[in-house]
Design an enzyme around this catalytic site. Structure first.
Site, PDB file in Angstrom:
ATOM      1  N   SER A 172       0.824  -1.201   0.000  1.00  0.00           N
ATOM      2  CA  SER A 172       0.000   0.000   0.000  1.00  0.00           C
ATOM      3  C   SER A 172       0.867   1.263   0.000  1.00  0.00           C
ATOM      4  O   SER A 172       1.635   1.469  -0.939  1.00  0.00           O
ATOM      5  CB  SER A 172      -0.949  -0.045   1.194  1.00  0.00           C
ATOM      6  N   ASP A 232      -9.518  -6.576  -3.197  1.00  0.00           N
ATOM      7  CA  ASP A 232      -8.858  -5.352  -2.743  1.00  0.00           C
ATOM      8  C   ASP A 232      -9.512  -4.167  -3.440  1.00  0.00           C
ATOM      9  O   ASP A 232      -9.299  -3.940  -4.636  1.00  0.00           O
ATOM     10  CB  ASP A 232      -7.367  -5.416  -3.084  1.00  0.00           C
ATOM     11  N   HIS A 249      -7.055  -6.149   0.787  1.00  0.00           N
ATOM     12  CA  HIS A 249      -5.917  -5.219   0.781  1.00  0.00           C
ATOM     13  C   HIS A 249      -4.982  -5.603   1.913  1.00  0.00           C
ATOM     14  O   HIS A 249      -5.242  -5.290   3.088  1.00  0.00           O
ATOM     15  CB  HIS A 249      -6.425  -3.792   0.964  1.00  0.00           C
TER      16      HIS A 249
END
Length: 491
Positions: free
Chosen positions: A50, A137, A169
């Site tokens: 991320s 995600d 995610h």
């Protein structure tokens, strides 16, 4: 609003996890306070999730002479956010807003590399890159991840892109405490396979099986202030302490790889403890594959309440460049462990051959030359000064705005994809057609007598243009030229 709901839900989940993380029994060794030591590092890699994935890409691109590959869980291409939080949220995580295309970001990368703000982009060609995005995600949408794959492939990187997993995610490993489809703290999921092995295999070529016994290396807890610009980690949204896992073999002098691993938002040590270091399944491969793992730590500050790495400019407009404060800090840590450049400076491109003048007019000169392998564009020089504004991508150019009857000297140089300018070609001369304009100096009285000017009210004026030359007098001189029949102007 959907993304905000997701983030709020994630925050609530993190709050619960943070209250229990300290009580879990971790396989990673208890940290030992110390400092980063120099080891024998054979190659350096970067990975992240991320915000850590965006940061990993930034590190790889900015310091491509040091990093030879990257593994990224759910992130977008270099500087997608363009120094704007709304763009980060709604174009580079969700896709409500338009975002820069991979081609536009690739050109931005080339321009910054040409200015010395990034390492040459030629270093990215052939680098191993492993990308992961789960079908569940929705935090960083699939098209954004797809752009990252395109970005790397367009620079010639060797990309493997796993986008078929059902994961939410998260970082995904066999030790993940969360279900595969989860998007919740501590953002480490178990989907039944071993993506970490897949990542390391692609980056390294091959890996030995992960250790199935207790880890035998040491986890060093070090002061990050020694590596941050200005000596204050908190001032750049970094934690006071970072961590590095060092296997026994590396401590004993073996040649080792270095993996820099960057956590995601809501995943920093101050919030979730050692969850990522414990569950990422990197240390287990580190023990059997001579790999040091560096775990730098970000934290919260004004403008960064989630403890993200800076990939949209909350701290510095230079966040994605070598001069970015977090970038500099992480690189300082890697260098303290022994990371160093792995490539020699590229040789300059050779001089173009066959430079020829193909045509001239009163005001232009047209040139052609032979292509140089590896050239992205060319610079054209007239009398030693570059005359092209935009990059010349063809092997032909017409120079304009010239003076009739005048000889000019031209050379050409190739420019590589990083912006480095090669050796200039041999010179050729081009002479424009027509008669060269000659400047005439005389008294204003003489100019009128010769028909170059006229007088009115005691002042002389150039014929044609009407430019004032001053008093009509034998004692006042001016210099003028005829640019077309009967049209005179000041020189």
């Amino acid at each position: 609003m959907k993304i905000r709901k997701i983030l709020l839900a994630a925050l609530a989940a993190v709050g619960l996890a943070a209250s229990t993380a300290g009580g879990a029994t971790a396989a990673v060794p208890a940290p030992t306070t110390g400092s980063l030591q120099q080891y024998t590092i054979s190659s350096t890699y970067v990975s992240g999730l991320s915000s850590g994935g965006f940061m990993a890409n930034q590190m790889h691109v900015a310091y491509s002479d040091v990093f030879t590959g990257a593994g990224i869980f759910s992130a977008g291409p270099y500087d997608c956010a363009q120094n704007n939080l709304n763009t980060a949220l709604y174009a580079c995580m969700d896709t409500f807003q338009a975002r820069k295309s991979p081609a536009q970001l690739e050109q931005l990368t080339r321009d910054r590399a040409a200015a010395g703000k990034l390492d040459p982009v030629a270093n990215l060609s052939g680098d191993k890159v492993w990308l992961f995005h789960g079908t569940n995600d929705s935090t960083v949408k699939a098209p954004v991840n797809d752009d990252l794959a395109t970005y790397y492939r367009d620079f010639g990187a060797d990309v493997v892109y796993d986008n078929t997993s059902a994961s939410g995610h998260a970082w995904v490993s066999p030790l993940g405490p969360n279900a595969c489809t989860s998007t919740s703290s501590p953002y480490v999921n178990n989907c039944g396979g071993d993506p970490v092995k897949d990542m390391l295999t692609h980056l390294f070529g091959s890996v030995k099986p992960a250790s199935s016994t207790a880890l035998t290396g040491k986890l060093v807890r070090f002061d990050q202030s020694a590596y941050t610009p200005g000596g204050s980690p908190g001032a750049i949204s970094m934690g006071d302490e970072g961590f590095a896992y060092v296997p026994q073999s590396c401590q004993s002098g073996a040649s080792c790889k270095l993996m820099v691993t960057l956590h995601g938002c809501y995943q920093y040590f101050g919030l979730v403890g050692n969850a990522l270091m414990d569950k990422a399944y990197l240390n287990e491969y580190a023990d059997t594959n001579d790999m040091i793992v560096l775990y730098p730590q970000a934290t919260t500050m004004s403008g960064n309440p989630r403890g993200c790495w800076d990939w949209w400019g909350y701290k510095s407009a230079d966040y994605a460049q070598k001069s970015g404060p977090q970038m500099t800090a992480v690189m300082n840590m890697a260098k303290a462990l022994g990371a160093a450049g792995t490539t020699s400076p590229p040789s300059p491109l050779p001089a173009p051959s066959g430079l020829t003048v193909t045509a001239t007019t009163n005001t232009t000169a047209s040139l052609t030359w032979s292509a140089v392998p590896g050239a992205a564009s060319y610079h054209v020089y007239r009398d030693g000064t570059k005359v092209n504004g935009a990059p010349v991508t063809a092997t032909a150019f017409t120079d304009s705005g010239l003076t009739a009857g005048t000889t000019y000297r031209y050379t050409v140089a190739a420019v590589d994809p990083s912006g480095a300018v090669g050796t200039r070609s041999g010179a050729v001369n081009a002479t424009t057609t027509g008669t060269a304009v000659v400047c005439v100096t005389a008294s204003n009285y003489a100019h009128t007598q010769a028909g170059r000017a006229h007088q009115s009210g005691g002042y002389a004026y150039a014929n044609g243009s009407g430019q004032s030359l001053g008093l009509w007098s034998v004692g006042i001189s001016s210099t003028i030229k005829e640019t077309s029949p009967g049209y005179w102007v000041k020189c």
